[in-house]
Design a protein around this motif. Structure first.
Motif, PDB file in Angstrom:
ATOM      1  N   SER A  18       0.822  -1.209   0.000  1.00  0.00           N
ATOM      2  CA  SER A  18       0.000   0.000   0.000  1.00  0.00           C
ATOM      3  C   SER A  18       0.855   1.256   0.000  1.00  0.00           C
ATOM      4  O   SER A  18       0.551   2.228  -0.696  1.00  0.00           O
ATOM      5  CB  SER A  18      -0.947  -0.011   1.205  1.00  0.00           C
ATOM      6  OG  SER A  18      -1.889  -1.050   1.063  1.00  0.00           O
ATOM      7  N   TYR A  22       0.707   4.344  -2.848  1.00  0.00           N
ATOM      8  CA  TYR A  22       0.482   5.754  -2.549  1.00  0.00           C
ATOM      9  C   TYR A  22       1.719   6.604  -2.824  1.00  0.00           C
ATOM     10  O   TYR A  22       1.600   7.799  -3.134  1.00  0.00           O
ATOM     11  CB  TYR A  22      -0.059   5.936  -1.124  1.00  0.00           C
ATOM     12  CG  TYR A  22      -1.512   5.514  -1.067  1.00  0.00           C
ATOM     13  CD1 TYR A  22      -2.512   6.364  -1.513  1.00  0.00           C
ATOM     14  CD2 TYR A  22      -1.880   4.243  -0.637  1.00  0.00           C
ATOM     15  CE1 TYR A  22      -3.843   5.970  -1.526  1.00  0.00           C
ATOM     16  CE2 TYR A  22      -3.198   3.836  -0.639  1.00  0.00           C
ATOM     17  CZ  TYR A  22      -4.179   4.714  -1.084  1.00  0.00           C
ATOM     18  OH  TYR A  22      -5.492   4.310  -1.104  1.00  0.00           O
ATOM     19  N   LEU A  25       1.424   7.371  -6.362  1.00  0.00           N
ATOM     20  CA  LEU A  25       0.427   8.434  -6.501  1.00  0.00           C
ATOM     21  C   LEU A  25       1.037   9.803  -6.187  1.00  0.00           C
ATOM     22  O   LEU A  25       0.493  10.824  -6.569  1.00  0.00           O
ATOM     23  CB  LEU A  25      -0.756   8.138  -5.580  1.00  0.00           C
ATOM     24  CG  LEU A  25      -2.001   8.981  -5.716  1.00  0.00           C
ATOM     25  CD1 LEU A  25      -2.613   8.870  -7.101  1.00  0.00           C
ATOM     26  CD2 LEU A  25      -3.026   8.579  -4.672  1.00  0.00           C
ATOM     27  N   LEU A  27       2.422  10.601  -2.879  1.00  0.00           N
ATOM     28  CA  LEU A  27       2.453  10.919  -1.452  1.00  0.00           C
ATOM     29  C   LEU A  27       3.762  10.436  -0.838  1.00  0.00           C
ATOM     30  O   LEU A  27       4.273   9.385  -1.188  1.00  0.00           O
ATOM     31  CB  LEU A  27       1.271  10.265  -0.730  1.00  0.00           C
ATOM     32  CG  LEU A  27      -0.115  10.658  -1.244  1.00  0.00           C
ATOM     33  CD1 LEU A  27      -1.187   9.977  -0.422  1.00  0.00           C
ATOM     34  CD2 LEU A  27      -0.313  12.161  -1.258  1.00  0.00           C
ATOM     35  N   ASP A 115      -6.679   0.899  -5.350  1.00  0.00           N
ATOM     36  CA  ASP A 115      -5.432   0.695  -4.618  1.00  0.00           C
ATOM     37  C   ASP A 115      -5.313  -0.806  -4.331  1.00  0.00           C
ATOM     38  O   ASP A 115      -6.211  -1.582  -4.699  1.00  0.00           O
ATOM     39  CB  ASP A 115      -5.354   1.592  -3.365  1.00  0.00           C
ATOM     40  CG  ASP A 115      -6.134   1.084  -2.168  1.00  0.00           C
ATOM     41  OD1 ASP A 115      -6.822   0.031  -2.234  1.00  0.00           O
ATOM     42  OD2 ASP A 115      -6.074   1.747  -1.119  1.00  0.00           O
ATOM     43  N   ILE A 121      -9.616   5.059  -5.965  1.00  0.00           N
ATOM     44  CA  ILE A 121      -8.951   6.346  -6.018  1.00  0.00           C
ATOM     45  C   ILE A 121      -9.511   7.101  -7.224  1.00  0.00           C
ATOM     46  O   ILE A 121      -9.415   6.621  -8.357  1.00  0.00           O
ATOM     47  CB  ILE A 121      -7.427   6.176  -6.151  1.00  0.00           C
ATOM     48  CG1 ILE A 121      -6.874   5.293  -5.024  1.00  0.00           C
ATOM     49  CG2 ILE A 121      -6.735   7.538  -6.211  1.00  0.00           C
ATOM     50  CD1 ILE A 121      -7.201   5.762  -3.627  1.00  0.00           C
TER      51      ILE A 121
END
Length: 137
Positions: A18, A22, A25, A27, A115, A121
């Motif tokens: 995970s 992210y 993405l 982050l 995800d 998302i």
């Protein structure tokens, strides 16, 4: 006191997988401490995203992971339409399930990607989702 959304908590199956998603993405999630499967990032909007493995099942004996469908969408502002397209390409090329290819919806230009745990998302160029106040990023 005004009620405010301060954190979104996602119960994940595999914290490392995970975190990788992210990070793709965009982050800046830290690696979890060895003794605790948790990672948290505070975004520019002031809202934090927390990923945790095993919290719900340990603390709520009635909790069951959903087996189908989804109940929420996490919307991420990707800038202009080209930003939505680029993030869609990046995530689906990395093997993440594309739920809806980029297109003009009845509202914003948007795409949907799952995800690793099936959370949806929503990638959008909708200015209403923008939190930094700048125009046309």
């Amino acid at each position: 006191m005004e009620m405010q959304l301060s954190m979104v908590v996602l119960e994940v199956r595999d914290i490392h997988r995970s975190i990788e998603f992210y990070r793709q993405l965009g982050l800046d999630l830290p690696d979890p401490p060895a003794e605790r499967p948790i990672s948290i990032v505070r975004m520019g909007s002031g809202v934090s995203l927390l990923l945790v493995e095993g919290f719900a099942g340990t603390n709520d004996p009635t909790w069951q992971r959903p087996t189908g469908g989804y109940q929420q969408l996490l919307e991420f502002y990707a800038g202009k339409d080209a930003g939505v397209d680029a993030m869609w390409e990046k995530l689906t090329a990395a093997g993440h399930h594309g739920r809806m290819a980029p297109k003009q919806t009845q509202g914003p230009y948007a795409a949907m990607v799952d995800d690793p745990d099936g959370n949806v998302i929503l990638l959008t160029s909708d200015e209403a989702a923008r939190v930094d106040g700048e125009e046309g990023a």
